[in-house]
Motif scaffolding. Structure first.
Motif, PDB file in Angstrom:
ATOM      1  N   GLU A  70       0.840  -1.206   0.000  1.00 51.10           N
ATOM      2  CA  GLU A  70       0.000   0.000   0.000  1.00 51.10           C
ATOM      3  C   GLU A  70       0.871   1.252   0.000  1.00 51.10           C
ATOM      4  O   GLU A  70       0.573   2.236  -0.688  1.00 51.10           O
ATOM      5  N   PHE A  71       1.952   1.209   0.775  1.00 49.29           N
ATOM      6  CA  PHE A  71       2.877   2.347   0.815  1.00 49.29           C
ATOM      7  C   PHE A  71       3.474   2.601  -0.568  1.00 49.29           C
ATOM      8  O   PHE A  71       3.554   3.755  -1.017  1.00 49.29           O
ATOM      9  N   MET A  72       3.907   1.547  -1.251  1.00 49.62           N
ATOM     10  CA  MET A  72       4.497   1.715  -2.572  1.00 49.62           C
ATOM     11  C   MET A  72       3.481   2.252  -3.569  1.00 49.62           C
ATOM     12  O   MET A  72       3.817   3.074  -4.436  1.00 49.62           O
ATOM     13  N   LYS A  73       2.233   1.809  -3.453  1.00 49.48           N
ATOM     14  CA  LYS A  73       1.197   2.324  -4.348  1.00 49.48           C
ATOM     15  C   LYS A  73       0.989   3.822  -4.113  1.00 49.48           C
ATOM     16  O   LYS A  73       0.898   4.611  -5.067  1.00 49.48           O
ATOM     17  N   ARG A  74       0.907   4.216  -2.837  1.00 45.44           N
ATOM     18  CA  ARG A  74       0.737   5.637  -2.535  1.00 45.44           C
ATOM     19  C   ARG A  74       1.957   6.442  -2.987  1.00 45.44           C
ATOM     20  O   ARG A  74       1.825   7.574  -3.461  1.00 45.44           O
ATOM     21  N   PHE A  75       3.141   5.849  -2.822  1.00 49.78           N
ATOM     22  CA  PHE A  75       4.367   6.540  -3.229  1.00 49.78           C
ATOM     23  C   PHE A  75       4.359   6.816  -4.730  1.00 49.78           C
ATOM     24  O   PHE A  75       4.666   7.931  -5.165  1.00 49.78           O
ATOM     25  N   PHE A  76       4.018   5.812  -5.522  1.00 46.28           N
ATOM     26  CA  PHE A  76       3.986   6.004  -6.972  1.00 46.28           C
ATOM     27  C   PHE A  76       2.865   6.960  -7.372  1.00 46.28           C
ATOM     28  O   PHE A  76       3.030   7.733  -8.330  1.00 46.28           O
ATOM     29  N   ASN A  77       1.741   6.940  -6.685  1.00 40.25           N
ATOM     30  CA  ASN A  77       0.675   7.908  -6.960  1.00 40.25           C
ATOM     31  C   ASN A  77       1.173   9.329  -6.733  1.00 40.25           C
ATOM     32  O   ASN A  77       0.943  10.228  -7.560  1.00 40.25           O
ATOM     33  N   SER A  78       1.868   9.555  -5.603  1.00 44.64           N
ATOM     34  CA  SER A  78       2.407  10.882  -5.313  1.00 44.64           C
ATOM     35  C   SER A  78       3.450  11.292  -6.351  1.00 44.64           C
ATOM     36  O   SER A  78       3.457  12.437  -6.826  1.00 44.64           O
ATOM     37  N   ALA A  79       4.333  10.345  -6.718  1.00 49.30           N
ATOM     38  CA  ALA A  79       5.390  10.665  -7.670  1.00 49.30           C
ATOM     39  C   ALA A  79       4.818  11.012  -9.041  1.00 49.30           C
ATOM     40  O   ALA A  79       5.219  12.008  -9.663  1.00 49.30           O
ATOM     41  N   ILE A  80       3.876  10.217  -9.512  1.00 44.68           N
ATOM     42  CA  ILE A  80       3.314  10.436 -10.851  1.00 44.68           C
ATOM     43  C   ILE A  80       2.539  11.756 -10.904  1.00 44.68           C
ATOM     44  O   ILE A  80       2.715  12.559 -11.833  1.00 44.68           O
ATOM     45  N   THR A  81       1.690  11.999  -9.909  1.00 42.58           N
ATOM     46  CA  THR A  81       0.882  13.223  -9.922  1.00 42.58           C
ATOM     47  C   THR A  81       1.749  14.468  -9.732  1.00 42.58           C
ATOM     48  O   THR A  81       1.551  15.479 -10.420  1.00 42.58           O
ATOM     49  N   ALA A  82       2.720  14.411  -8.819  1.00 44.84           N
ATOM     50  CA  ALA A  82       3.540  15.591  -8.538  1.00 44.84           C
ATOM     51  C   ALA A  82       4.461  15.917  -9.712  1.00 44.84           C
ATOM     52  O   ALA A  82       4.545  17.079 -10.135  1.00 44.84           O
ATOM     53  N   ILE A  83       5.142  14.914 -10.246  1.00 47.51           N
ATOM     54  CA  ILE A  83       6.079  15.157 -11.351  1.00 47.51           C
ATOM     55  C   ILE A  83       5.331  15.588 -12.609  1.00 47.51           C
ATOM     56  O   ILE A  83       5.742  16.526 -13.307  1.00 47.51           O
ATOM     57  N   SER A  84       4.214  14.930 -12.906  1.00 49.47           N
ATOM     58  CA  SER A  84       3.454  15.267 -14.115  1.00 49.47           C
ATOM     59  C   SER A  84       2.880  16.675 -14.034  1.00 49.47           C
ATOM     60  O   SER A  84       3.023  17.480 -14.975  1.00 49.47           O
ATOM     61  N   SER A  85       2.227  16.996 -12.917  1.00 45.76           N
ATOM     62  CA  SER A  85       1.614  18.324 -12.791  1.00 45.76           C
ATOM     63  C   SER A  85       2.669  19.422 -12.760  1.00 45.76           C
ATOM     64  O   SER A  85       2.479  20.489 -13.358  1.00 45.76           O
ATOM     65  N   SER A  86       3.800  19.176 -12.096  1.00 49.72           N
ATOM     66  CA  SER A  86       4.862  20.187 -12.042  1.00 49.72           C
ATOM     67  C   SER A  86       5.469  20.403 -13.423  1.00 49.72           C
ATOM     68  O   SER A  86       5.753  21.546 -13.816  1.00 49.72           O
ATOM     69  N   SER A  87       5.667  19.332 -14.180  1.00 51.40           N
ATOM     70  CA  SER A  87       6.233  19.457 -15.522  1.00 51.40           C
ATOM     71  C   SER A  87       5.292  20.221 -16.444  1.00 51.40           C
ATOM     72  O   SER A  87       5.719  21.122 -17.189  1.00 51.40           O
ATOM     73  N   ILE A  88       4.006  19.886 -16.398  1.00 54.06           N
ATOM     74  CA  ILE A  88       3.033  20.589 -17.243  1.00 54.06           C
ATOM     75  C   ILE A  88       2.954  22.057 -16.851  1.00 54.06           C
ATOM     76  O   ILE A  88       2.907  22.954 -17.723  1.00 54.06           O
ATOM     77  N   ALA A  89       2.957  22.337 -15.555  1.00 52.54           N
ATOM     78  CA  ALA A  89       2.871  23.720 -15.089  1.00 52.54           C
ATOM     79  C   ALA A  89       4.085  24.530 -15.524  1.00 52.54           C
ATOM     80  O   ALA A  89       3.959  25.701 -15.906  1.00 52.54           O
ATOM     81  N   VAL A  90       5.277  23.916 -15.496  1.00 47.33           N
ATOM     82  CA  VAL A  90       6.487  24.629 -15.902  1.00 47.33           C
ATOM     83  C   VAL A  90       6.456  24.936 -17.397  1.00 47.33           C
ATOM     84  O   VAL A  90       6.824  26.035 -17.829  1.00 47.33           O
TER      85      VAL A  90
END
Length: 305
Positions: free
Chosen positions: A92-112
């Motif tokens: 469950e921790f790994m699933k949450r970790f990848f969810n955070s990584a994918i959403t944060a990196i994707s949204s930050s890249s698009i915003a930049v």
């Protein structure tokens, strides 16, 4: 040797002593401030190795006040004796970790990307939207940060339900992009304004188009600012809790929601929360260390012209 020479020597020694004393005071203040800033991280790391009794006593120094144990990491399935075994909590921790990584990196890249293009336009061209000019438009973007998230809760909840975006990563990515876009625009606008327009004019004279001058001349110069904006966006989206808890339930939950879930009817599992918190902030610490030089250049760009 003349008396004047002795006086000059005494004055020089006094000046050197004064400079040494001032440097010592500055370094002591910096060390004290570093301790204040780093103490929460130290407390989090040490708490993940404490038992309930150690946490309640407020023990701070390992092997002096208490004997470290793997209680917090064992509860996540990340201790040495459990890392090789199956663990539902670790999965469950790994699933949450990848969810955070994918959403944060994707949204930050698009915003930049979007924010850099918008900021470049605001810094190089004149716009008129009703009574609003460039400075008004820039302030309008920044003013969106004043709006408290709770005001947007119901509209986004209804909208996402209609669009079937509840409990999806794409829903969080779109929302997070909107939330950090004003910050990126503001940072990059100052970054582009600090770059002389003569560089683009020379590039245009050499035969480059506006887009060519942007990608080949301006973008490499503005890269530190883009990295700084990306890191700031990444930190904000990685740590975001309110919308993640509101708009997700099972499939797209992020790490902050899992950290907050360590409270229950039996009390707060401090050791598990500390282990989760440190595991959550560790990637940001690593990214900050690796990209420190870009962050400093980006945040100080435009301060001195």
């Amino acid at each position: 040797m003349s008396e004047a020479t002795f006086r000059n020597g005494d004055a020089e020694r006094t000046s050197n002593a004064g400079r040494f004393a001032s440097k010592t005071v500055i370094y002591l203040l910096l060390i004290a401030w570093a301790i204040v800033c780093l103490f929460p991280i130290y407390w989090t790391i040490t708490t993940s190795f404490k038992t309930a009794a150690n946490v309640m006593k407020g023990s701070l120094i390992p092997w002096w006040d208490y004997t470290p144990a793997w209680l917090g990491w064992r509860s996540l399935g990340l201790s040495p004796e459990t890392i090789g075994a199956e663990s539902t909590v670790r999965d469950e921790f790994m699933k949450r970790f990848f969810n955070s990584a994918i959403t944060a990196i994707s949204s930050s890249s698009i915003a930049v990307v979007l924010g850099s293009l918008a900021a470049y336009g605001l810094s190089r061209f004149s716009y008129k939207f009703g009574f609003m000019r460039n400075s008004d438009i820039s302030f309008f973007f920044l003013s969106q940060l004043i709006l408290p998230p709770v005001v947007l809760a119901l509209p986004f909840l209804v909208l996402y339900k209609q669009l079937a975006l509840l409990d999806t990563r794409i829903g969080l990515i779109l929302l997070y992009t909107l939330t950090v876009l004003p910050i990126v625009i503001w940072i990059m606008r100052d970054q582009f304004q600090s770059i002389p327009t003569e560089l683009e004019e020379a590039a245009l004279v050499d035969g480059l188009s506006i887009w060519g001058a942007f990608f080949q001349i301006i973008l490499p110069i503005a890269l530190p600012g883009m990295v700084a904006a990306f890191i700031l966006s990444l930190v904000l989206t990685w740590n975001e809790y309110f919308f993640a808890a509101l708009l997700t339930s099972t499939h797209a939950n992020t790490l902050p929601v899992m950290v907050a879930s360590q409270t229950g009817s039996q009390g707060i599992s401090w050791w598990s929360m500390a282990a989760l918190s440190f595991a959550a902030i560790l990637p940001l610490i690593v990214i900050g260390i690796l990209l420190e030089r870009y962050l400093i250049k980006g945040m100080t760009a435009g301060a001195v012209k």
